[in-house]
Design an enzyme around this catalytic site. Structure first.
Site, short mmCIF file in Angstrom:
data_model
loop_
_atom_site.label_atom_id
_atom_site.label_comp_id
_atom_site.label_asym_id
_atom_site.label_seq_id
_atom_site.Cartn_x
_atom_site.Cartn_y
_atom_site.Cartn_z
N GLU A 1 -1.12 3.03 7.22
CA GLU A 1 -0.60 1.65 7.10
C GLU A 1 -0.35 1.08 8.48
O GLU A 1 0.17 1.76 9.37
CB GLU A 1 0.76 1.60 6.37
CG GLU A 1 0.69 1.72 4.89
CD GLU A 1 2.06 1.63 4.22
OE1 GLU A 1 2.99 1.06 4.81
OE2 GLU A 1 2.18 2.16 3.11
N GLU B 1 6.03 7.59 3.06
CA GLU B 1 7.21 7.40 3.92
C GLU B 1 8.52 7.92 3.32
O GLU B 1 9.41 7.13 2.99
CB GLU B 1 7.39 5.92 4.26
CG GLU B 1 6.29 5.35 5.10
CD GLU B 1 6.67 4.02 5.74
OE1 GLU B 1 7.83 3.59 5.62
OE2 GLU B 1 5.80 3.42 6.37
C1 GCO Z 1 6.26 1.09 3.67
C2 GCO Z 1 5.59 0.71 2.53
C3 GCO Z 1 5.21 -0.62 2.19
C4 GCO Z 1 5.88 -1.81 2.83
C5 GCO Z 1 5.37 -2.10 4.20
C6 GCO Z 1 5.97 -3.32 4.83
O1 GCO Z 1 5.79 2.13 3.97
O2 GCO Z 1 7.24 0.56 4.13
O3 GCO Z 1 4.51 1.56 2.35
O4 GCO Z 1 5.53 -0.52 0.85
O5 GCO Z 1 5.66 -2.90 2.03
O6 GCO Z 1 5.64 -1.04 5.04
O7 GCO Z 1 7.34 -3.22 4.93
#
Ligand code: GCO
Length: 466
Positions: free
Chosen positions: A376, A186
């Site tokens: 994710e 991200e």
């Molecule tokens: C993200 C991250 C995670 C976060 C999750 C929840 O992409 O933001 O990979 O590290 O913990 O998204 O906020």
């Protein structure tokens, strides 16, 4: 810690509840995994020669993390990786997505190697292979070595060389054993929250540094992918993007314009140059100033023929225009637009399952887009331990509803190859600290005891169909 058997033995009435789909509907080659990030789970922040990173520095400053904690110990994964990987396996997943900590491997970011750090990830990878789990490495999940931040970090163009050096070290160390690689996690979140909003390390509110950081991050995204290609035989290479449907508060021109900007920031800024489309600057003067940082020959270097992209989705965003100078767009928070509490997570995010379908559809529509993995998806709810169990029914429902939408997209012909839960276990949620619990496994941060939640048991059952 309880024995695994004790944690997994209960029979669950809800397991009898049918969803109207099964694992088989996703196809035999569809991959199921969980995702984690080094800083959020490892702890051991000063052990075995590890150098400090920007999150070590930031979280140890007073008043930065909402609950006054830091990631010094986190889930202690550095020491408990074996039993944690066993828990993952016990829930019948195929893939463990984790990130390598740059400053554990190269304490100063470049130069001398830390063999003990390299050995640690060998142990993690070997444990995965032993358990018949596929290790998927993310090279950068936000934990820049502090030594490199001291030289300007992402705002310094030299980071392209620094990141290439690190990438080559990691590939040479693990390339024989690891075949799935993700360059960045991200980038929109790390650049925006770290250099514009000032709420993630390195906590700058500096629009010019932000633009420089965006360009250098995009360069790294493609250049490091070329390094992986050159150093790992038969590598499958991807990178991950945050993604959220964005719509204006209403159809008034100023809100529509604000939503356009929000959409560039949240969805388009990193994927479009990677796909060879250049930066999305139309209709936004500020972003077009990124040209100042682009040197001759850079444009061609921004694209890479990725084997896959990872999409990460949690919620949606409704945007309104902001009167505050230099704040171009504001999110209308779910609490302010009448979203009921039951449809809001512990992060204040709206539960909006259709959103994952919408982003899959949108990203699939890009010309030449490679296959997509959902790298994710997950939710934080205030879990309670009751008699050694965690009945997180809302999380179970969340996964059922989101998975139904992923399946819908897949059945419409979108090339979606896998789904990775955020996250294996409760962990350090960045500036929020340990309060929001995203895990399939509950962690008691005082004792480091683990309890597989009902959602983890639901996955164990759902994925056990062979
Ligand atoms: C993200 C991250 C995670 C976060 C999750 C929840 O992409 O933001 O990979 O590290 O913990 O998204 O906020």
């Amino acid at each position: 810690m309880l024995g695994l058997g004790a944690m997994l033995s209960p029979t669950l009435p809800f397991m009898m509840q049918q969803t109207n789909f099964t694992k088989k509907d996703f196809g035999p080659d569809f991959k199921w995994g969980t995702a984690t990030a080094a800083y959020q789970i490892e702890g051991a922040y000063k052990e075995d020669g590890k150098g400090l990173n920007i999150w070590d520095t930031y979280s140890n400053k007073k008043g930065k993390i909402k609950d006054g904690t830091n990631g010094n110990i986190a889930c202690n994964f550095y020491h408990s990786y074996k039993s944690d990987i066993a828990l993952l396996k016990s829930m019948n997943f195929d893939v463990f997505r984790f990130s390598t900590s740059w400053s554990r491997i190269l304490p100063n970011g470049i130069g001398s190697l830390n063999q003990k750090g390299i050995d640690f990830y060998h142990r993690v990878i070997d444990e995965c292979l032993e358990q018949n789990l596929e290790p998927w490495i993310t090279l950068y999940h936000w934990d820049l070595p502090q030594a490199l931040q001291d030289k300007g970090g992402w705002a310094n163009r030299e980071i392209v060389d620094w990141f290439n050096e690190y990438t080559e070290v990691v590939c040479k160390a693990y390339g024989d054993k690891v075949k799935h690689w993700m360059i960045l996690n991200e980038p929109a979140a790390s650049t925006t929250l770290g250099h514009l909003a000032g709420i993630h390390a390195p906590a700058k509110i500096a629009p010019r540094k932000f633009l420089a950081a965006v360009h250098h991050t995009t360069m790294c995204q493609a250049e490091a992918a070329r390094v992986v290609r050159a150093n790992v035989s038969n590598a499958t290479i991807g990178t991950t993007f945050s993604s959220s449907p964005v719509s204006p508060k209403n159809d008034k021109a100023r809100h529509v314009k604000a939503a356009h900007r929000m959409d560039i920031l949240l969805n388009r800024l990193f994927v479009e140059p990677a796909l060879g489309m250049g930066y999305p600057t139309e209709g936004w003067n500020f972003i077009s100033k990124i040209e100042r940082y682009i040197k001759q020959g850079d444009e061609q270097k921004l694209a890479f023929d990725f084997d896959f992209i990872g999409l990460q989705n949690y919620t949606r965003n409704i945007t309104k225009y902001s009167l505050i100078p230099f704040v171009w767009a504001f999110e209308v928070l779910p609490s302010k637009r009448g979203v009921p509490k039951e449809k809001t997570t512990d992060m204040g995010w709206e539960v909006y399952p259709e959103g994952i379908y919408e982003v899959l559809k949108r990203f699939s529509a890009y010309k030449n887009v490679p296959p997509i993995y959902v790298t994710e998806n997950g939710c934080a709810f205030p879990d309670k331990v009751e008699n050694g169990r965690v009945h997180d029914d809302r999380r179970v429902q969340f996964f059922k509803d989101y998975l139904a939408q992923v399946l819908r997209a897949k059945q419409e012909g979108m090339d979606i190859r896998g789904y990775y839960v955020w996250t294996l276990m409760d962990n350090f949620e960045w500036q929020e600290g340990y309060r929001p619990r995203f895990g399939l496994v509950h962690v008691n941060f005082e004792t480091q005891e683990r309890i597989v939640k009902d959602s983890g048991l639901w996955f164990r059952n759902f994925l056990d169909t062979d």
